[in-house]
Design a protein around this motif. Structure first.
Motif, PDB file in Angstrom:
ATOM      1  N   PRO A 120       3.605  -6.557  -3.449  1.00 37.20           N
ATOM      2  CA  PRO A 120       2.646  -6.231  -3.316  1.00 37.20           C
ATOM      3  C   PRO A 120       2.153  -4.926  -2.803  1.00 37.20           C
ATOM      4  O   PRO A 120       1.146  -3.808  -2.955  1.00 37.20           O
ATOM      5  N   GLU A 121       2.519  -4.027  -1.793  1.00 40.85           N
ATOM      6  CA  GLU A 121       2.397  -3.179  -1.239  1.00 40.85           C
ATOM      7  C   GLU A 121       2.614  -1.734  -2.129  1.00 40.85           C
ATOM      8  O   GLU A 121       1.653  -1.198  -1.929  1.00 40.85           O
ATOM      9  N   ALA A 163      -0.639  -2.057  -4.840  1.00 39.92           N
ATOM     10  CA  ALA A 163      -1.631  -0.939  -4.063  1.00 39.92           C
ATOM     11  C   ALA A 163      -1.595   0.543  -3.741  1.00 39.92           C
ATOM     12  O   ALA A 163      -2.419   0.803  -3.858  1.00 39.92           O
ATOM     13  N   THR A 164      -0.338   0.990  -4.040  1.00 39.41           N
ATOM     14  CA  THR A 164      -0.493   2.181  -4.068  1.00 39.41           C
ATOM     15  C   THR A 164      -0.329   2.801  -5.217  1.00 39.41           C
ATOM     16  O   THR A 164      -0.917   4.246  -5.604  1.00 39.41           O
ATOM     17  N   THR A 184      -2.897   1.199  -7.829  1.00 41.71           N
ATOM     18  CA  THR A 184      -3.837   0.116  -8.375  1.00 41.71           C
ATOM     19  C   THR A 184      -5.313   0.546  -8.015  1.00 41.71           C
ATOM     20  O   THR A 184      -5.060   0.766  -6.452  1.00 41.71           O
ATOM     21  N   ARG A 244      -7.639  -4.090  -5.871  1.00 41.43           N
ATOM     22  CA  ARG A 244      -7.103  -5.168  -5.237  1.00 41.43           C
ATOM     23  C   ARG A 244      -7.213  -7.005  -5.201  1.00 41.43           C
ATOM     24  O   ARG A 244      -7.093  -7.919  -4.759  1.00 41.43           O
ATOM     25  N   TRP A 282       1.001 -11.219  -0.659  1.00 37.70           N
ATOM     26  CA  TRP A 282       0.190 -10.399  -1.843  1.00 37.70           C
ATOM     27  C   TRP A 282      -1.084 -10.836  -0.622  1.00 37.70           C
ATOM     28  O   TRP A 282      -1.807  -9.594  -0.774  1.00 37.70           O
ATOM     29  N   ALA A 331      -0.804  -8.811   2.231  1.00 38.48           N
ATOM     30  CA  ALA A 331      -1.036  -7.291   1.918  1.00 38.48           C
ATOM     31  C   ALA A 331      -2.515  -6.456   1.199  1.00 38.48           C
ATOM     32  O   ALA A 331      -2.504  -5.544   0.830  1.00 38.48           O
ATOM     33  N   GLY A 332      -3.130  -8.074   1.260  1.00 37.81           N
ATOM     34  CA  GLY A 332      -4.713  -6.622   1.146  1.00 37.81           C
ATOM     35  C   GLY A 332      -5.322  -7.159  -0.292  1.00 37.81           C
ATOM     36  O   GLY A 332      -5.664  -6.773  -0.562  1.00 37.81           O
ATOM     37  N   TRP A 333      -4.568  -7.999  -0.722  1.00 35.08           N
ATOM     38  CA  TRP A 333      -4.384  -8.674  -2.260  1.00 35.08           C
ATOM     39  C   TRP A 333      -5.692  -9.873  -2.534  1.00 35.08           C
ATOM     40  O   TRP A 333      -5.234 -10.549  -1.317  1.00 35.08           O
TER      41      TRP A 333
END
Length: 436
Positions: free
Chosen positions: A399-400, A403-404, A406, A409, A423, A426-428
């Motif tokens: 997920p990290e 995130a770089t 998309t 999230r 996920w 990781a901020g999703w």
């Protein structure tokens, strides 16, 4: 032994190559010139792990060849029928055109004592109708259903969990069963169950097995529908009931449901055949199994729409997967592509990626955008949805890292195959099927 395999699609090509790999001399026969040319060069016309290797080895050894000429079957003593039985256009019943054509084409080349072994999935009663035509040549018709899992088909052919031989009564049937034991000598020698039945039972074994698997999958998806309105977690539910030895955990994975060239059309054909036999009520539940399965595809689309505040119009959505299951390039009745097409129809900019199935998907749904590189497909996505549980998505995509790439999230897990906690950490915003 000298074998012929009539029909060199998914079933026939794998069977022919696998039989050559255990020492038989095999000729594969098909009317599709392009397919035969590819196979003759040792090139698999579809993706199936392990097939390319045994195909090339069989061609190189001289034990395996392919042709469009039915007369090549003359030298064989056992003939396998492995042609397709697709769903009839405009109905549920199986289309028996190819099976009938294969038998009719083979009849002039049969000798006294030959064995014709049907492997195609057919409506119960098919063998009884074909048997007199085969027996008139002095040959014997048997039914030897396949139980292949796409992605494991080579293993399932060479080292099956069981072998079923439906044979006629009397000495002809006993002899035919003995010959099939010789055909499958490595598996029989290691103690694989070899079950001898009558013809009708052998036909029913395959469709009953598929109906049961479809029922189990749709059952847990029905539970997911209940979980979604109660706040329960269907993955925990499946884990809990799966510990019951009478139920078991396998095939209790809730998600967007089953697809492919077998389960959907086989349960529909089974329903149609039961109606013809006057016993439609006996398998009436299969219609609901089918309906539940199709509803889960719609639910996955709804989750994406809900996640994006009620509309996907002009939103960038990445669809991870196109094949109906991992380890395959088969897109027949693919839930993954169904979801992608529905999102496209709602006005989304859809980017589809898949390790193996892009070429096949493009031919059927050219309106979608296809991106071979997973990371490139993820770039600038407002939301992503996992619809085929390839390792590239469920294990190898962190997920990290995602995130770089998309813009948003939001992740919709159409197969409940991701680590939801990881996920979310990781901020999703994570959405599962039947999960709170």
């Amino acid at each position: 032994m000298r074998l012929s395999v009539i029909g060199c699609g998914y079933l026939g090509a794998v069977h022919a190559a696998a039989m050559a790999s255990i020492g038989h001399d095999v000729v594969g026969i098909d009317v599709d010139t392009r397919k035969i040319e590819s196979l003759s060069k040792g090139e698999a016309p579809f993706f199936e792990p392990g097939l390319q290797e045994i195909l090339a080895a069989g061609i190189e050894s001289g034990r395996l060849r392919f042709t469009t000429e039915m007369a090549a079957a003359k030298d064989a003593s056992v003939h396998f029928i492995g042609v397709g039985t697709p769903q009839q256009a405009g109905g549920y019943a199986a289309d028996m055109t190819y099976v009938n054509a294969a038998v009719d084409g083979l009849l002039p080349y049969l000798d006294d004592g030959d064995i014709v072994a049907g492997k195609s999935t057919v409506p119960v009663g098919t063998a009884a109708g074909l048997a007199p035509r085969v027996e008139a040549t002095g040959a014997t018709l048997v039914w030897n259903p396949e139980f292949l899992r796409e992605g494991w088909a080579v293993q399932d052919t060479v080292d099956p969990d069981r072998l079923v031989a439906g044979v006629p009564s009397g000495t002809a049937g006993e002899r035919a069963a003995d010959i099939l034991r010789e055909v499958y000598h490595p598996a029989v020698g290691k103690g694989t169950p070899f079950i001898v039945t009558d013809l009708a039972t052998a036909e029913l074994v395959k469709v009953a097995a598929n109906a049961f698997l479809a029922t189990k999958i749709s059952f847990i998806n029905a539970m997911a529908e209940i979980a979604e309105v109660t706040g329960a977690d269907v993955t925990q539910l499946a884990e809990a009931i799966g510990h019951d030895a009478r139920i078991g955990r396998r095939f209790l994975g809730a998600g967007i449901g089953f697809g492919g060239g077998c389960l959907p059309k086989d349960i529909r054909a089974f329903s149609a055949r039961a109606e013809e036999l006057g016993r439609g009520e006996s398998v009436a539940f299969l219609r609901e199994i089918d309906a539940i399965n199709l509803r889960r595809r719609d639910r996955a689309v709804e989750l994406v729409v809900e996640a994006l505040a009620g509309t996907v119009f002009k939103k960038n959505i990445t669809v991870l997967g196109a094949a109906f299951k991992p380890h395959s390039d088969d897109i027949r009745d693919s839930p993954a592509l169904d979801v992608a097409v529905k999102l496209h129809g709602l006005g989304a900019h859809v980017a589809v990626t898949d390790p193996e199935a892009i070429a096949n998907a493009q031919r059927v749904h050219p309106q979608l955008t296809y991106v071979e590189d997973r990371d490139e497909a993820l770039r600038a996505a407002d939301a992503i949805i996992v619809v085929t549980e390839w390792d590239e998505y469920r294990r190898e995509l962190s997920p990290e890292h995602a995130a770089t790439l998309t813009a948003g999230r939001i992740v919709v897990d159409g197969r409940n195959c991701l680590d939801a906690a990881a996920w979310r950490a990781a901020g999703w915003t994570y959405y599962g099927m039947g999960r709170p």
